[in-house]
Design an enzyme around this catalytic site. Structure first.
Site, PDB file in Angstrom:
ATOM      1  N   LYS A  54       0.843  -1.202   0.000  1.00 54.08           N
ATOM      2  CA  LYS A  54       0.000   0.000   0.000  1.00 54.08           C
ATOM      3  C   LYS A  54       0.880   1.254   0.000  1.00 54.08           C
ATOM      4  O   LYS A  54       0.649   2.202  -0.747  1.00 54.08           O
ATOM      5  CB  LYS A  54      -0.918   0.013   1.236  1.00 54.08           C
ATOM      6  CG  LYS A  54      -2.107  -0.915   1.106  1.00 54.08           C
ATOM      7  CD  LYS A  54      -2.845  -1.107   2.422  1.00 54.08           C
ATOM      8  CE  LYS A  54      -3.894  -2.206   2.269  1.00 54.08           C
ATOM      9  NZ  LYS A  54      -4.509  -2.630   3.522  1.00 54.08           N
ATOM     10  N   GLN A  98      -4.878  -1.201   9.678  1.00 49.98           N
ATOM     11  CA  GLN A  98      -4.809  -2.540   9.089  1.00 49.98           C
ATOM     12  C   GLN A  98      -5.474  -3.557  10.026  1.00 49.98           C
ATOM     13  O   GLN A  98      -5.136  -3.632  11.212  1.00 49.98           O
ATOM     14  CB  GLN A  98      -3.336  -2.911   8.840  1.00 49.98           C
ATOM     15  CG  GLN A  98      -3.137  -4.240   8.151  1.00 49.98           C
ATOM     16  CD  GLN A  98      -3.682  -4.258   6.725  1.00 49.98           C
ATOM     17  OE1 GLN A  98      -3.480  -3.343   5.949  1.00 49.98           O
ATOM     18  NE2 GLN A  98      -4.391  -5.333   6.392  1.00 49.98           N
ATOM     19  N   ASP A 121     -11.233   3.141   4.177  1.00 47.61           N
ATOM     20  CA  ASP A 121     -11.679   1.747   4.095  1.00 47.61           C
ATOM     21  C   ASP A 121     -13.207   1.654   4.044  1.00 47.61           C
ATOM     22  O   ASP A 121     -13.762   0.610   3.695  1.00 47.61           O
ATOM     23  CB  ASP A 121     -11.190   0.964   5.328  1.00 47.61           C
ATOM     24  CG  ASP A 121     -10.070  -0.006   4.997  1.00 47.61           C
ATOM     25  OD1 ASP A 121      -9.891  -0.317   3.802  1.00 47.61           O
ATOM     26  OD2 ASP A 121      -9.385  -0.465   5.931  1.00 47.61           O
TER      27      ASP A 121
END
Ligand code: NDP
Length: 296
Positions: A54, A98, A121
């Protein structure tokens, strides 16, 4: 019949190209560099790989990448304090924590402490509610990437029968909402669904997000249907470790009209959509035009 292969790798490169273009314009015209902060707690090897890639791709499209690596036994209060700091940092436009988090941390509490406008997200309860009510939101990356591929292949999805296998908050449910938003007739299947073969057999679009290697055989699929295989399963075959999806590609690709492969299908789109969400969040934060075709 041999299915068209929907090339997620190539499509993701196109999405990243559009992101890079908008980032370049933001710099040139507005003096703004979008920034994505990724928070990793602990040393889970798979998470470390995701975070690294990422970060690399964030920089490749011209954005700033901020990585925060915390010890596995980080106290919840310290993690929340970091998120608060990032929420208030104007150089950070997207925040991603994460998952999964170590067991002593409350995932819902942590995710819901992210500023919804920076929740790239799309897991914050506000974004879930906005998506569910058809309002502008941050859309979870994997379903967004799947929707983009479907729209690109079909144009309009209106009136199509779609079956989503899996009802997780991360993939299944938001995927179903997005398909409903595009006027599909949507069925959500799960582990208690009776006669899954019959349910799948009615679908013009099948999205498989289960986590069971090759569980959907070609014989379940309606001829000509479009299959989006979200599953990523590591198995051993002929003594080698390989990645396979939730759909049996060999048999499904003989019946389907189009299918995403694993690897090289949905996977690459997920990170591309994370970058897309970050540039979108940056544009919204600054009251500027959002990039076209990168949101739901
Ligand atoms: P979850 O484990 O959270 O959800 C799995 C879903 O599958 C559940 O709703 C479960 O039903 C359902 N299910 C389990 N067994 C069956 C069955 N026999 N028949 C029908 N439904 C079943 O998984 P995720 O949604 O997080 O992920 C799904 C897959 O997608 C995984 O392989 C994951 O690795 C992959 N993934 C890929 C991403 C990418 O970037 N390509 C990103 C995220 C995930 P129930 O609710 O009843 O238990």
């Amino acid at each position: 019949m041999t299915a068209d292969i929907i090339d997620g790798k190539a499509f993701a490169a196109t999405v990243r190209g559009k992101v890079a273009e908008r980032v370049a314009r933001l710099k040139e015209e507005n003096g703004i560099v979008p920034g994505l902060a990724v928070v990793l707690v602990g040393e889970d090897p798979a998470s470390q790989v995701y975070v690294r890639s990422k970060g690399k791709m964030t920089v490749e499209v011209g954005m700033n990448s901020y990585e925060h690596k915390l010890d596995v036994d980080t106290a919840e209060a310290d993690l929340l304090a970091l998120i608060d700091k990032l929420n208030n940092d104007p150089s950070v436009h997207g925040i991603l924590v994460q998952l999964p988090l170590p067991g002593h941390l409350n995932e819902d509490l942590v995710i819901n402490s992210i500023d919804p406008a920076k929740d790239v997200d799309g897991f914050h309860i506000s974004n879930v509610g906005l998506l569910g009510t058809g309002q502008k939101s941050m859309v979870p990356c994997t379903p967004l990437g799947s929707l983009m591929m479907l729209r690109d292949y079909h144009g309009s999805l209106s009136g199509m029968n779609a079956v989503v296998i899996g009802r997780s908050n991360i993939v299944g449910k938001p995927m179903a909402q997005l398909l409903l938003g595009d006027s599909c007739t949507v069925t959500i299947a799960h582990s208690r669904t009776k006669d899954l073969a019959e349910v799948v057999g009615r679908a013009d679009i099948v999205v498989a997000a289960v986590g069971r290697p090759e569980m959907v055989p070609g014989e379940w699929i309606k001829e000509g249907a479009t299959v989006i295989d979200v599953g990523i399963n590591r198995i051993e075959r002929d003594g080698k470790k390989v990645l396979v999806g939730d759909v049996d590609f060999a048999s499904a690709s003989k019946v389907a009209g189009a299918i995403t492969p694993v690897p090289g299908g949905v996977g690459p789109m997920t990170i591309a959509c994370l970058l897309a969400n970050t540039v979108t969040a940056c544009c919204r934060a600054n009251g500027l035009a959002e990039p076209e075709g990168l949101t739901a």
